[in-house]
Every structure is written in structure tokens, then in C-alpha cells.
Write an enzyme that holds these catalytic residues in place. Structure first.
Site, PDB file in Angstrom:
ATOM      1  N   ASN A 102       4.150  13.214  -4.035  1.00 55.52           N
ATOM      2  CA  ASN A 102       6.134  14.001  -3.502  1.00 55.52           C
ATOM      3  C   ASN A 102       5.591  13.535  -2.291  1.00 55.52           C
ATOM      4  O   ASN A 102       6.334  13.733  -0.928  1.00 55.52           O
ATOM      5  CB  ASN A 102       6.573  14.440  -3.438  1.00 55.52           C
ATOM      6  N   HIS A 341       4.725  18.411 -11.658  1.00 54.66           N
ATOM      7  CA  HIS A 341       3.045  18.503 -10.881  1.00 54.66           C
ATOM      8  C   HIS A 341       3.618  17.554  -9.145  1.00 54.66           C
ATOM      9  O   HIS A 341       2.456  16.385  -9.238  1.00 54.66           O
ATOM     10  CB  HIS A 341       1.762  18.014 -11.128  1.00 54.66           C
ATOM     11  N   CYS A 342       5.164  17.146  -9.104  1.00 54.29           N
ATOM     12  CA  CYS A 342       4.992  17.034  -8.067  1.00 54.29           C
ATOM     13  C   CYS A 342       4.740  15.051  -7.864  1.00 54.29           C
ATOM     14  O   CYS A 342       4.515  14.432  -6.539  1.00 54.29           O
ATOM     15  CB  CYS A 342       4.864  17.454  -6.315  1.00 54.29           C
ATOM     16  N   ALA A 343       4.391  14.594  -8.573  1.00 51.27           N
ATOM     17  CA  ALA A 343       4.346  13.279  -9.004  1.00 51.27           C
ATOM     18  C   ALA A 343       4.854  12.478 -10.364  1.00 51.27           C
ATOM     19  O   ALA A 343       5.047  11.622 -11.540  1.00 51.27           O
ATOM     20  CB  ALA A 343       2.740  13.505  -9.118  1.00 51.27           C
TER      21      ALA A 343
END
Ligand SMILES: Cc1ncc(COP(=O)(O)O)c(C=O)c1O
Length: 385
Positions: A102, A341-343
């Protein structure tokens, strides 16, 4: 249950930090903790030298020709924002990938949503790699930058940056890499790789403290300032300083953090990058092989670990990743990261967008015993699946 915490969340931040790093931070800050780059008294000069040495160390580390173009930031996210804000203009086109964190996706989305830029997100294949030709296919006359994560924080796959760099350089398009998961783990020579800017973070594989990171910029690329203020240079002028690093470093820098980052680089340099990587990958192979034997565990993109860092995403069939994380923590004292995992785009494509995955990420202090325990704990989840 283990008394000792088994820490397998090193992709979030490495823990513990080496004693050498912490000692150096405290000792140096006690001795010379004055404002760097501002005063002309002896102590201020000494501390400016310490910061300058850290820039030189990082420039050497990344194969960057000019240490003054090593700009300190609060973290990799900050460095990426600095690059995007200083490079992108209305009407620009950006190529990036679906592997991004992100910290790349959100700033670009912010610009895109306002109608300032357009953006293409190149897919990754079933092994977790982007095909450079896919990037080539997306290039338009207004493509301003290509942004690629060097190593995926979900899959651990190391992207073919050399090939992407060659392709971008041939068309005069700057390549920016997000080296959050690779810097400190594998060599990065930005000149050889034809990378125009590297965003890195200090608190992961550099073993420095949180609140550190930077943007390393090749002399071929100019990034405009997007924040302005005091630099200690040419103070009479109301126009912000144009020379590097001051151009992109307004305000007092994180001295204690930079001392720690610099000590972290000494720590890994002394151990040797190749030796660290070898040790971590041996343990990752042990983990991958152990988990592969468990029918109730899925592993993502880890058949071939040759272009990989020590990050492994898994799931237990029929068990929510958050519950797996709770069991690992509560019953086995094992710390992992669960979720997206912010992805988010990676999980869209893996089909895991609802719960994400259970991510194991290794560091220099992990042992075979840690991995044995992790495999044992994952094996015990068969009865819950
Ligand atoms: C690939 C990737 N990019 C960017 C970041 C952001 O790093 P920082 O939190 O230091 O800004 C991370 C952190 O997890 C990451 O894994």
C-alpha cells in the site's frame, strides 16, 4: 509452550535489534546529540560528519554515485511519497505491479482518484514474478515512471529488476524500486541495475530502529521538493534550498535513528550479506519442506526458492488466518503476521482476499529449533481444519 518468544515476523520489522546497534545509538547520542547541519561549533561539525558518513555508507551499499543524493526519510512509505510527489505531473502515466505494498498503491491511487494520473498494474505469474515484457506492453508516450517492489512482502519473490531496469533505461523512463524487503538481504547496485531511485526502510533487514529510511536518487533523476522549510543552508532566502540532500530534507533529521541505521549497516556488513542470506534461506527451505509435508497447509509461490528472500505465505485449510495467528501466539508463543500484509492486490490474485495469509518471515536471529517449533505448531492444526 515455549518460554521464549519465537519471532517470525521480521518482514514487519526485525526483532530483536542487535545489542551493537542499540549500544551505538545510546553511546553516540549521549556524546554528540546536537542538531546536525546547523551549528558551526565543534560538536555540531562532529555530528554532521557522522551523518555524512552514514550517507556515504548507504551510497556505497546501493551503488549510488553521489552520497548527497541519499535523502533520509521517516520510512520507505515516506520515501515513496517524496518520489511520487516530486516527480508526477497532471497527465502522467505510471506503471507499477499487482505485487505492491500500500505504500506504493495508495499514494498512486490518491493521485489517480483526483484525475491527475493514470496507472497500470502489471500482473504477476503463478510463481510470483512479474514479466518485464508485460511492463513493456504498458508503456505509453506519457509514461513518467515505473515503480516495482524489489521483493514481495507477501511471497518473498525477488523481481527481475535488472531486466526491467534495462528496458526502462532504453526508453528513458525512470525506474523506482521499493527495496523495503530486499535492502539488507540481497545486494542492490542501482547503477548496474539502471535504477533511478531506491526507496528503503531502516528497521527491517538493516536492523536499524523504526522511524528511519530513505530515498537514494541517481544523478540522472531530479525530484522536486514537495515540502519546504529550514535546512540550515542559505537561510536568508525564502526559496527552499535546491541542493541535495537539503532539497528533500527540510527540518531536523532523525539523528538517533540515523546513528542506529548506520550501526545496523555495519552489523550486517560485518556478518556479510551473502552469509546472512544463505543462513536465512537454509531455514526457509527447512520451513517450506516441513510445511509441504502437511496436507492441510497451502504454501504460496515457493516451489523454487532461487530468487527469493526469507518470506513464506501459507494458509491452513478451513482455518481463518487470524485464528492460526492466535493459536501460534497463544499456544506456541510464535509471532507471525496474518492478514493482507498491506498488499491487497496480491491477495485478490491469490484468491485469499478475505482472510489473507499466515506469513512467516525470518531474520538473522532465527534458528533451526525455531523452524522445528513452527512446523510442529502448524502440524498440530490438522485437527482444527
Ligand atoms: C514491500 C514493502 N514496501 C513498503 C513497506 C513500508 O515500509 P515502512 O513501514 O518502513 O514505510 C513495507 C513494510 O512492510 C513493505 O513490506
Amino acid at each position: 509452550m515455549n518460554d521464549r518468544l519465537i519471532y517470525l515476523d521480521n518482514a514487519a520489522t526485525t526483532f530483536p535489534k542487535p545489542r551493537e546497534v542499540l549500544d551505538k545509538m545510546l553511546e553516540t547520542y549521549i556524546r554528540v546529540g546536537v542538531s546536525p547541519g546547523r551549528g558551526s561549533y565543534d560538536l555540531a561539525m562532529q555530528v554532521e560528519d557522522i551523518v555524512g558518513e552514514a550517507r556515504k555508507k548507504l551510497a556505497r551499499f546501493f551503488g549510488a554515485p553521489d552520497p548527497n543524493r541519499v535523502v533520509f526519510t521517516a520510512n520507505a512509505t515516506d520515501a515513496l511519497n517524496l518520489a511520487f510527489s516530486g516527480l508526477l505531473q497532471p497527465g502522467d502515466h505510471v506503471i507499477t505491479t499487482r505485487l505492491e505494498h500500500n505504500s506504493v498503491l495508495r499514494p498512486l491511487h490518491h493521485f489517480q482518484e483526483r484525475g491527475w494520473i493514470t496507472c497500470d498494474h502489471v500482473p504477476f505469474d503463478c510463481k510470483g514474478f512479474v514479466d518485464p515484457n508485460e511492463i513493456l506492453l504498458c508503456i505509453k508516450p506519457n509514461t513518467r515512471i515505473v515503480v516495482v517492489t524489489h521483493a514481495s512482502n507477501v511471497l518473498g519473490t525477488v523481481q527481475p529488476v535488472e531486466e526491467i531496469g534495462r528496458l526502462c533505461a532504453g526508453r528513458g523512463i525512470p525506474l523506482i524500486i521499493d527495496a523495503s524487503q530486499s535492502a539488507g538481504k540481497i545486494p542492490i547496485d542501482m547503477t548496474a541495475l539502471q535504477v533511478s531511485a531506491v526507496a528503503f526502510t531502516g528497521h527491517k533487514a538493516f536492523y536499524g530502529p523504526t522511524g528511519t529510511g530513505g530515498l537514494v536518487i541517481h544523478p540522472d533523476l531530479d525530484i522536486k521538493a514537495s515540502r519546504f522549510g529550514g535546512t540550515g543552508v542559505d537561510s536568508k532566502s525564502l526559496v527552499h534550498t535546491s541542493s541535495y540532500p537539503h532539497r528533500l530534507e527540510p527540518g531536523t533529521i532523525n539523528l538517533m535513528g540515523i546513528i542506529g541505521l548506520s550501526a545496523g549497516i555495519d552489523f550486517i556488513t560485518q556478518k556479510g550479506l551473502a552469509a546472512i542470506h544463505r543462513q536465512e534461506m537454509t531455514l526457509l527451505r527447512q520451513l517450506r519442506d516441513g510445511l509441504s509435508d502437511l496436507k492441510h497447509v497451502d504454501i504460496y509461490c515457493a516451489d523454487d526458492l532461487s530468487n527469493h528472500v526469507a518470506v513464506l505465505s501459507t494458509n491452513v485449510n478451513g482455518v481463518n488466518p487470524a485464528d492460526v495467528g492466535d493459536i501460534l501466539d497463544g499456544d506456541y508463543h510464535i509471532a507471525v503476521r496474518v492478514g493482507l500484509h498491506c498488499a491487497p492486490l496480491v491477495h485478490h490474485d491469490l484468491g485469499t482476499i478475505n482472510g489473507g495469509s499466515v506469513r512467516f518471515s525470518l531474520g538473522i536471529f532465527n534458528t533451526q529449533e525455531d523452524i522445528d517449533q513452527a512446523i510442529k505448531a502448524m502440524a498440530s492444526m490438522r485437527s482444527r481444519s
